[in-house]
Design an enzyme around this catalytic site. Structure first.
Site, short mmCIF file in Angstrom:
data_model
loop_
_atom_site.label_atom_id
_atom_site.label_comp_id
_atom_site.label_asym_id
_atom_site.label_seq_id
_atom_site.Cartn_x
_atom_site.Cartn_y
_atom_site.Cartn_z
N SER A 12 34.25 49.62 37.50
CA SER A 12 35.10 50.90 37.27
C SER A 12 35.68 50.72 35.87
O SER A 12 36.17 51.65 35.37
CB SER A 12 35.75 51.16 38.49
OG SER A 12 36.69 49.82 38.68
N ARG A 13 35.88 49.43 35.61
CA ARG A 13 36.78 49.31 34.48
C ARG A 13 36.15 48.00 33.56
O ARG A 13 35.34 47.29 34.18
CB ARG A 13 38.05 48.66 34.84
CG ARG A 13 39.14 49.64 35.58
CD ARG A 13 40.45 49.01 35.48
NE ARG A 13 40.65 48.28 36.81
CZ ARG A 13 41.22 46.90 36.29
NH1 ARG A 13 41.52 46.63 35.23
NH2 ARG A 13 41.51 46.30 37.37
N ASN A 61 36.60 45.90 49.10
CA ASN A 61 36.93 44.49 48.53
C ASN A 61 35.49 43.50 49.12
O ASN A 61 35.56 43.33 50.13
CB ASN A 61 38.28 44.14 49.44
CG ASN A 61 38.56 42.71 49.27
OD1 ASN A 61 37.94 41.97 48.43
ND2 ASN A 61 39.64 42.62 50.02
N SER A 140 31.82 32.74 33.40
CA SER A 140 32.81 32.58 32.48
C SER A 140 32.31 31.20 31.81
O SER A 140 32.05 30.21 32.35
CB SER A 140 34.17 32.53 32.86
OG SER A 140 35.11 32.34 32.02
N TYR A 153 40.10 29.68 38.81
CA TYR A 153 39.25 30.51 38.26
C TYR A 153 38.09 29.67 37.76
O TYR A 153 37.03 29.89 38.00
CB TYR A 153 39.90 31.53 37.16
CG TYR A 153 39.23 32.27 36.25
CD1 TYR A 153 38.85 33.53 36.92
CD2 TYR A 153 38.57 31.93 35.13
CE1 TYR A 153 38.25 34.43 36.35
CE2 TYR A 153 37.97 32.87 34.37
CZ TYR A 153 37.66 34.21 35.03
OH TYR A 153 36.91 35.08 34.19
N ALA A 155 36.97 26.84 39.09
CA ALA A 155 36.36 26.57 40.04
C ALA A 155 35.37 27.65 40.47
O ALA A 155 34.04 27.16 40.81
CB ALA A 155 37.12 25.95 41.10
N ILE A 186 37.05 38.19 26.01
CA ILE A 186 36.34 39.41 25.88
C ILE A 186 37.57 40.20 26.15
O ILE A 186 38.39 40.32 26.79
CB ILE A 186 35.40 40.14 26.94
CG1 ILE A 186 34.12 39.06 26.81
CG2 ILE A 186 35.01 41.40 26.50
CD1 ILE A 186 33.38 38.93 25.94
P1 NDP Z 1 39.10 43.99 34.76
O1 NDP Z 1 40.43 43.27 35.40
O2 NDP Z 1 39.30 44.48 33.48
O3 NDP Z 1 38.26 44.54 35.94
C1 NDP Z 1 38.06 44.04 37.19
C2 NDP Z 1 37.03 44.94 38.06
O4 NDP Z 1 36.86 44.10 39.19
C3 NDP Z 1 37.96 46.12 38.38
O5 NDP Z 1 36.60 47.12 38.31
C4 NDP Z 1 38.30 46.02 39.59
O6 NDP Z 1 38.54 47.05 40.64
C5 NDP Z 1 37.30 45.18 40.34
N1 NDP Z 1 37.67 44.34 41.53
C6 NDP Z 1 38.58 43.26 41.50
N2 NDP Z 1 38.79 42.66 42.68
C7 NDP Z 1 37.90 43.45 43.32
C8 NDP Z 1 37.47 43.13 44.88
N3 NDP Z 1 38.39 42.42 45.59
N4 NDP Z 1 36.42 43.85 45.34
C9 NDP Z 1 35.73 44.92 44.58
N5 NDP Z 1 36.05 44.98 43.21
C10 NDP Z 1 37.34 44.22 42.61
O7 NDP Z 1 38.16 42.52 34.61
P2 NDP Z 1 37.21 42.23 33.28
O8 NDP Z 1 36.20 43.61 32.91
O9 NDP Z 1 37.70 41.56 32.17
O10 NDP Z 1 36.15 41.01 33.79
C11 NDP Z 1 34.75 41.40 34.47
C12 NDP Z 1 34.43 40.17 35.01
O11 NDP Z 1 34.05 39.24 33.73
C13 NDP Z 1 35.08 39.27 35.85
O12 NDP Z 1 34.45 38.48 37.01
C14 NDP Z 1 36.02 38.34 34.86
O13 NDP Z 1 36.23 37.06 35.47
C15 NDP Z 1 34.79 37.99 33.93
N6 NDP Z 1 34.98 37.43 32.76
C16 NDP Z 1 35.96 38.21 31.98
C17 NDP Z 1 36.48 37.65 30.59
C18 NDP Z 1 37.15 38.40 29.75
O14 NDP Z 1 37.54 37.79 28.80
N7 NDP Z 1 37.73 39.62 30.19
C19 NDP Z 1 35.99 36.50 30.14
C20 NDP Z 1 35.07 35.79 31.24
C21 NDP Z 1 34.46 36.36 32.23
P3 NDP Z 1 39.88 47.76 40.52
O15 NDP Z 1 40.08 48.32 39.07
O16 NDP Z 1 39.72 49.16 41.73
O17 NDP Z 1 41.03 46.95 41.00
#
Ligand code: NDP
Length: 245
Positions: A12-13, A61, A140, A153, A155, A186
């Site tokens: 979603s985001r 979740n 990551s 994170y 781990a 990112i």
């Molecule tokens: P955001 O925080 O922007 O988005 C996180 C997304 O995960 C949202 O859609 C959120 O939904 C969803 N989410 C969180 N917890 C749950 C859950 N328990 N069940 C289902 N959905 C969940 O994260 P990013 O886009 O930045 O990151 C995306 C992935 O990339 C992650 O795994 C992150 O660790 C990885 N990553 C990101 C980096 C970065 O620099 N941004 C670097 C390296 C890896 P909702 O909005 O409804 O809470």
């Protein structure tokens, strides 16, 4: 990729939204899983539908074993099958080990690692039945290099790489590929909390000198999901401007 269906957790985001829309641009139907931000999920749904594909949102979740099972079953019922699973949902609860609360360690492992296990487990028989499938786990560089203040994170993301390789070996002979993408820094809401000074010092540690964009990760995921990547499995692709080189 027309008529394929992808499930994107955290679709979603941020990076997940970019992945959802990139796949939708290739004609892939998308099941978008989110945890609580309904408005962001609705917005991504609208953007995906505007691309002409079948799209649905599912509040779940992923760290909850039974809830993720119900969600996978609902997706298969409503969308027919699952061809691509992108385990992208992730959270951070940063802090030095000295001060890190047990609950913060558990929460990050539960979402980032167990969430991916839950989704893979519940999609397993669907992939076996279809004799094909792509699983793409978003790890990551933190899981490759370790990051001070991110023991939980790092781990979880290193664990995702082990999970990726084990699943790749289990499913390779069935025509199912499982790979990981390891993003560097990112620009998303997850990194928005960083101060300008922190971003500047991070950029200095990146050979390419800049933070990446969500689209950089989405393109790599779209490649791994495509027929062009049919002979790649158990791989970890860094998309990090050379950071973890
Ligand atoms: P955001 O925080 O922007 O988005 C996180 C997304 O995960 C949202 O859609 C959120 O939904 C969803 N989410 C969180 N917890 C749950 C859950 N328990 N069940 C289902 N959905 C969940 O994260 P990013 O886009 O930045 O990151 C995306 C992935 O990339 C992650 O795994 C992150 O660790 C990885 N990553 C990101 C980096 C970065 O620099 N941004 C670097 C390296 C890896 P909702 O909005 O409804 O809470």
């Amino acid at each position: 990729m027309k008529n394929k269906t992808a499930v994107i957790t955290g679709g979603s985001r941020g990076i997940g939204r970019a992945i959802t829309l990139k796949l939708a641009q290739s004609g892939v139907n998308v099941a978008i899983i989110y945890s609580g931000n309904e408005a962001a999920a609705q917005e991504t749904l609208k953007l995906a539908q505007e691309l002409g594909v079948n799209a649905n949102i599912y509040k779940c979740n992923v760290s909850d074993f039974n809830a993720s099972k119900e969600t996978v079953n609902a997706i298969i019922k409503e969308m027919g099958k699952i061809d691509i699973l992108v385990n992208n949902a992730g959270i951070t609860r940063d802090g030095l080990v000295f001060t890190m609360k047990e609950a913060d360690f558990d929460a990050v492992l539960d979402v980032n690692l167990k969430g991916a296990f839950n989704m893979i487990k519940h999609c397993y028989s669907n992939f076996i039945k279809n004799k094909s499938g792509r699983i793409i786990n978003i790890s990551s560089v933190s899981g490759l290099m370790g990051n001070a203040g991110q023991a939980n994170y790092s781990a979880s993301k290193a664990g995702l790489i082990g999970l990726t390789k084990a699943v790749a070996k289990e499913l390779a002979a069935k025509g199912i590929c499982c790979n990981a993408v390891a993003p560097g820094y990112i620009s998303t809401e997850m990194t928005a909390a960083l101060t300008e000074e922190q971003k500047k010092s991070i950029a200095q540690a990146i050979p390419m000198g800049v933070l990446g964009e969500a689209e950089d990760i989405a393109s790599t995921v779209a490649f791994l999901a495509s027929d062009s990547a049919r002979y790649i499995t158990g791989e970890v692709i860094r998309v990090d401007g050379g950071m973890a080189m």
